[in-house]
Scaffold this motif. Sequence first.
Motif: not given
Length: 239
Positions: A59-70
């Motif tokens: 629930r509330g899952g999905g694809t999320f941003v971990r880091t903006q600019w490695p």
Amino acid sequence: MDEVEDRLVTALAVGEYLPAARLPPERELAALLGVARVTVRSALARLVDRGVLETRRGRGGGTFVRTQWPASSSESVGRTLLARWAGIQDTADAIALLHGALAAAAAERITPAEAAALRDRLDAFRQASSGAAKQQADAVLHRSIIDAARNDVLRSTLATLEAQISIAAPAHLWGAEEGMAEMEARATRDHEVLVEAVCAGRASEAGQVARRHVGIDVELLEQAMLRAGQVPTADPAHP
């Protein structure tokens, strides 16, 4: 698929999607990018493997941003923005002109109730937390000005142009974390002058402020290009 991956990386780098944000479902991303869903799925999987994104289950899952600019993002960002730069400048110029026209029309047509609501939107922007909350509050404030203009043709044309300048998101870019506080402070000052001009019926001033204000987007893209090791080429038509 490499181009899709580059566009997604660039969208993160310029702040269309900020750290901890959840990306739209694959079907929506495919529509935004104009590619097949399977292509989006493959690009997302590669970015998860690179540690740029993460997938959460349940629930509330999905694809999320971990880091903006490695560090690995710079080549993709430079390649993507350089290929689009001439079109970005022309489209951004048209967007600025339309925002100016809509703000001027709003100043001429705004009702007392709409003016009170617009001032509330400004307060909400001031009070919103840095990052995603301010990005959302900014969108609501500008929609209120556009609504007050009461011109569906201009509204539709603006939406079409903003979709063209977008890298991979319906949201306005918000820049990199290190310059975000300064950009948000500048946006607050612009918003205060713009809202006052619209609510007071000063159409010419509202138009001028709106045109100048949306130039922030191009400046943020220029900063991203420079960080990626590319030098933006100035268009003589848009100094």
